[in-house]
Design an enzyme around this catalytic site. Structure first.
Site, PDB file in Angstrom:
ATOM      1  N   MET A   1      14.185  29.326 133.296  1.00 48.00           N
ATOM      2  CA  MET A   1      15.044  29.974 134.282  1.00 48.00           C
ATOM      3  C   MET A   1      15.803  31.155 133.675  1.00 48.00           C
ATOM      4  O   MET A   1      17.034  31.230 133.721  1.00 48.00           O
ATOM      5  CB  MET A   1      16.013  28.942 134.888  1.00 48.00           C
ATOM      6  CG  MET A   1      15.298  27.756 135.504  1.00 48.00           C
ATOM      7  SD  MET A   1      13.913  28.237 136.557  1.00 48.00           S
ATOM      8  CE  MET A   1      14.574  27.805 138.130  1.00 48.00           C
TER       9      MET A   1
ATOM     10  N   GLY B   1      10.636  19.675 132.542  1.00 52.22           N
ATOM     11  CA  GLY B   1       9.457  19.769 131.678  1.00 52.22           C
ATOM     12  C   GLY B   1       8.248  18.992 132.169  1.00 52.22           C
ATOM     13  O   GLY B   1       7.348  18.686 131.386  1.00 52.22           O
TER      14      GLY B   1
ATOM     15  N   HIS C   1       5.418  29.569 139.770  1.00 53.79           N
ATOM     16  CA  HIS C   1       6.538  29.774 140.689  1.00 53.79           C
ATOM     17  C   HIS C   1       6.338  28.908 141.937  1.00 53.79           C
ATOM     18  O   HIS C   1       5.239  28.846 142.483  1.00 53.79           O
ATOM     19  CB  HIS C   1       6.622  31.254 141.073  1.00 53.79           C
ATOM     20  CG  HIS C   1       7.804  31.550 141.931  1.00 53.79           C
ATOM     21  ND1 HIS C   1       9.095  31.619 141.424  1.00 53.79           N
ATOM     22  CD2 HIS C   1       7.918  31.759 143.264  1.00 53.79           C
ATOM     23  CE1 HIS C   1       9.938  31.862 142.411  1.00 53.79           C
ATOM     24  NE2 HIS C   1       9.245  31.949 143.541  1.00 53.79           N
TER      25      HIS C   1
END
Ligand code: GAR
Length: 187
Positions: free
Chosen positions: A88, A14, A107
Site C-alpha cells: 500500500m 499476505g 489490484h
C-alpha cells in the site's frame, strides 16, 4: 528451467504472498520467491516468509531514501522480477526506472475502473454489476500500466464490502500466478 529471482512486496495479510509461495514450489512455475519486502512491521504476511524460510526485510517507507535501501536489497538478492501483493505504497520512479517492465501489481477492481483505495465501497455506491481483479505492469501512474490479466464475477444485491473482498481474493489467487506464467511464456 532457471527460475527468476523474485521479490514480493507486502503491507498486510499476505494471502497473495502465501499463494505465490505455494505456486513457486512447483518446478514448472517460472519464479522463485527469493525475498519479501514489507513497509509494515506488523504485516501478518511476514509469517509466511518465516514459515517458508524466505528472507524478509522491513523497510520504513516514511524515510526519504527508502527506495535506495530497497534497491540495495534487490541487488543483494539478485532480484529480476517484482510482485506487488497488497503493497500500500506507490512505488518510486527510481525503482520503476531500474525495473522497467519487471514490476507487476494485483489490484482489486476491473481496471481502469476504481483505481486507488476503497474499491469495494465505491463499487457498491456506484451500483456496479461486475467486480473482479486485475494484474498489470507497474508504471509511474497509479494503477495504470498495461493489463496482463483480469478476472470478473457478477455482483448480486446481497453483496457487501466483505463478500466482494472474499470473492475478489479468490479470483486473485488464480489471476496472479496465471499472469506470471503468461509473462514468462512470452519471453
Ligand atoms: C489484495 O486484495 C490486493 O488486491 C489489494 O490488497 C489485498 C492484499 O491482500 N491491493 C490493493 O488494494 C493495491 N491497491 P493480501 O495481503 O492478503 O494478499
Amino acid at each position: 528451467m532457471v527460475k527468476k529471482n523474485t521479490c514480493v512486496f507486502i503491507s498486510g495479510q499476505g494471502t497473495n504472498l502465501r499463494n505465490l509461495i505455494f505456486h513457486s514450489r512447483d518446478n514448472s512455475f517460472p519464479v522463485k520467491i527469493s525475498l519479501v519486502i514489507t513497509n509494515k512491521k506488523e504485516a501478518h504476511g511476514i509469517n509466511f516468509a518465516k514459515k517458508f524460510k524466505i528472507p524478509y526485510v522491513f523497510i520504513d517507507t516514511t524515510f526519504n531514501n527508502y527506495d535506495n535501501k530497497i534497491l540495495l536489497y534487490l541487488k543483494k538478492y539478485k532480484i529480476s522480477f517484482i510482485c506487488l501483493a497488497g503493497f500500500m505504497k506507490v512505488i518510486s520512479k527510481n525503482i520503476i526506472n531500474k525495473y522497467q517492465g519487471k514490476i507487476i501489481n494485483i489490484h482489486p477492481s476491473l481496471l481502469p475502473k476504481f483505481k486507488g483505495l476503497n474499491t469495494f465501497s465505491r463499487m457498491l455506491k456506484n451500483k456496479e454489476k461486475k467486480a473482479g481483479c486485475t494484474v498489470h505492469f507497474v508504471n509511474a501512474k497509479l494503477d495504470s500500466g498495461n493489463v496482463i490479466i483480469k478476472k470478473n464475477f457478477n455482483i448480486n444485491n446481497r453483496d457487501t464490502e466483505i463478500t466482494l473482498k472474499n470473492k475478489t481474493q479468490k479470483l486473485e489467487y488464480r489471476a496472479f500466478p496465471e499472469a506470471i506464467i503468461r509473462i514468462f511464456r512470452n519471453i
